[in-house]
Design a protein around this motif. Structure first.
Motif, PDB file in Angstrom:
ATOM      1  N   UNK A  31      30.248  44.607  53.845  1.00 15.72           N
ATOM      2  CA  UNK A  31      31.710  44.459  53.886  1.00 15.72           C
ATOM      3  C   UNK A  31      32.329  45.094  52.646  1.00 15.72           C
ATOM      4  N   UNK A  32      31.680  44.894  51.480  1.00 18.28           N
ATOM      5  CA  UNK A  32      32.198  45.492  50.248  1.00 18.28           C
ATOM      6  C   UNK A  32      32.208  47.009  50.368  1.00 18.28           C
ATOM      7  N   UNK A  33      31.157  47.566  50.969  1.00 14.71           N
ATOM      8  CA  UNK A  33      31.086  49.025  51.136  1.00 14.71           C
ATOM      9  C   UNK A  33      32.217  49.519  52.033  1.00 14.71           C
ATOM     10  N   UNK A  34      32.474  48.770  53.132  1.00 17.48           N
ATOM     11  CA  UNK A  34      33.561  49.171  54.022  1.00 17.48           C
ATOM     12  C   UNK A  34      34.888  49.186  53.280  1.00 17.48           C
TER      13      UNK A  34
ATOM     14  N   UNK B  12      38.807  42.839  43.455  1.00 17.87           N
ATOM     15  CA  UNK B  12      38.916  41.391  43.616  1.00 17.87           C
ATOM     16  C   UNK B  12      38.178  40.944  44.873  1.00 17.87           C
ATOM     17  N   UNK B  13      38.387  41.693  45.968  1.00 21.45           N
ATOM     18  CA  UNK B  13      37.757  41.292  47.233  1.00 21.45           C
ATOM     19  C   UNK B  13      36.237  41.394  47.126  1.00 21.45           C
ATOM     20  N   UNK B  14      35.757  42.477  46.484  1.00 25.55           N
ATOM     21  CA  UNK B  14      34.304  42.645  46.361  1.00 25.55           C
ATOM     22  C   UNK B  14      33.712  41.542  45.493  1.00 25.55           C
ATOM     23  N   UNK B  15      34.404  41.197  44.410  1.00 20.21           N
ATOM     24  CA  UNK B  15      33.908  40.114  43.545  1.00 20.21           C
ATOM     25  C   UNK B  15      33.850  38.795  44.309  1.00 20.21           C
ATOM     26  N   UNK B  16      34.914  38.496  45.077  1.00 20.55           N
ATOM     27  CA  UNK B  16      34.906  37.266  45.864  1.00 20.55           C
ATOM     28  C   UNK B  16      33.783  37.249  46.882  1.00 20.55           C
TER      29      UNK B  16
END
Lengths: 168, 100
Positions: free
Chosen positions: A105-108, B7-11
């Motif tokens: 999800x982070x990659x997306x 922020x989203x990746x950290x969360x």
């Protein structure tokens, strides 16, 4: 720029402390790292412009929940170290699936960018927060207080020593 | 200016670490602690999105998540205490009474 540096600092601290919470063998060490992670998260809230939530995080988590954890560990004398008897393959799969999903999800997000543009003007202030909380969200707020009351009563009833011969 | 993606990746990472803790560990108290980490990750995303949209709703939702986490911790510990009185152990593997 300074805000970003502070954010990265707290983010690294929070992630390291979170990993240490999970891998510690001794529960008391886990609690100390949990306090570390919670305080780092509160620093993140401050850098993100949610000062109220940062203060609540320090008061409720660091002052309330962490102390509750310490009390429970001391009361029940948690010296027994629970052995991790899972086979290695199961452990690897159990770690790989959530971490892999998170990385996916982070990659997306990183590849496509966030779909919604930021609204200029920064975060909302205290006034907007209070007006929304006590305006549109008044009913959930009151329900939350009822929930906390029910939790108070329920926790006492469940944790109390039961005496079968005594009706109270 | 903090990019919203960070922020989203950290969360997400905090959430994933907490989830791993809940699934992998067998100590009830450490599982509850990992649950707090997981909810913290969700809170970070909520606050970041609230700031991104300039709306106070993210912080309000995070506030309700914190209230829920407190309730969960209190009831969870009451259950841990009752459980310990019965079993004298924290191992979740001792919880197999209903297996038949």
């Amino acid at each position: 720029m300074i805000t970003l540096a502070v954010f990265v600092f707290f983010a690294v601290l929070a992630l390291a402390a979170a990993v240490l919470v999970v891998v510690q063998k001794n529960a008391m060490h886990s609690v100390l790292y949990l306090a570390f992670a919670v305080l780092s998260t509160s620093g993140l809230f401050f850098t993100l412009g949610a000062e109220y939530l940062g203060a609540i995080q320090i008061l409720v988590y660091a002052g309330g929940i962490v102390v509750l954890y310490i009390f429970v560990i001391v009361i029940v004398n948690l010296t027994e170290i629970v052995p991790e008897r899972r086979p290695l393959l199961a452990k690897i799969v159990l770690v790989a699936v959530p971490v892999g999903t998170g990385i996916e999800v982070a990659y997306l997000f990183l590849a496509k960018g966030f779909p919604v543009e930021a609204r200029p003007g920064g975060g909302p202030g205290f006034r907007a927060l209070a007006e929304t909380l006590f305006g549109s969200y008044l009913l959930p707020f009151e329900l939350a207080s009822v929930l906390l009351l029910a939790v108070l009563v329920g926790a006492i009833v469940v944790a109390r020593k039961k005496n079968l011969h005594d009706p109270d | 200016m903090i990019p919203i993606e960070a922020v989203v990746v950290l969360g997400l990472l905090l959430f994933a670490i907490g989830f791993v803790g809940v699934v992998v560990r067998k100590n009830l108290v450490v599982m509850l602690m990992s649950l707090e980490l997981l909810l913290n990750g969700a809170n970070v995303i909520l606050v970041g999105l609230g700031r991104h949209w300039g709306s106070p709703r993210g912080a309000i939702l995070a506030l309700f998540v914190i209230i829920m986490a407190v309730s969960e911790a209190a009831v969870g510990f009451a259950l841990v205490l009752a459980y310990f009185r019965q079993k004298k152990s924290y191992d979740v593997d001792a919880l197999d009474d209903l297996k038949g």
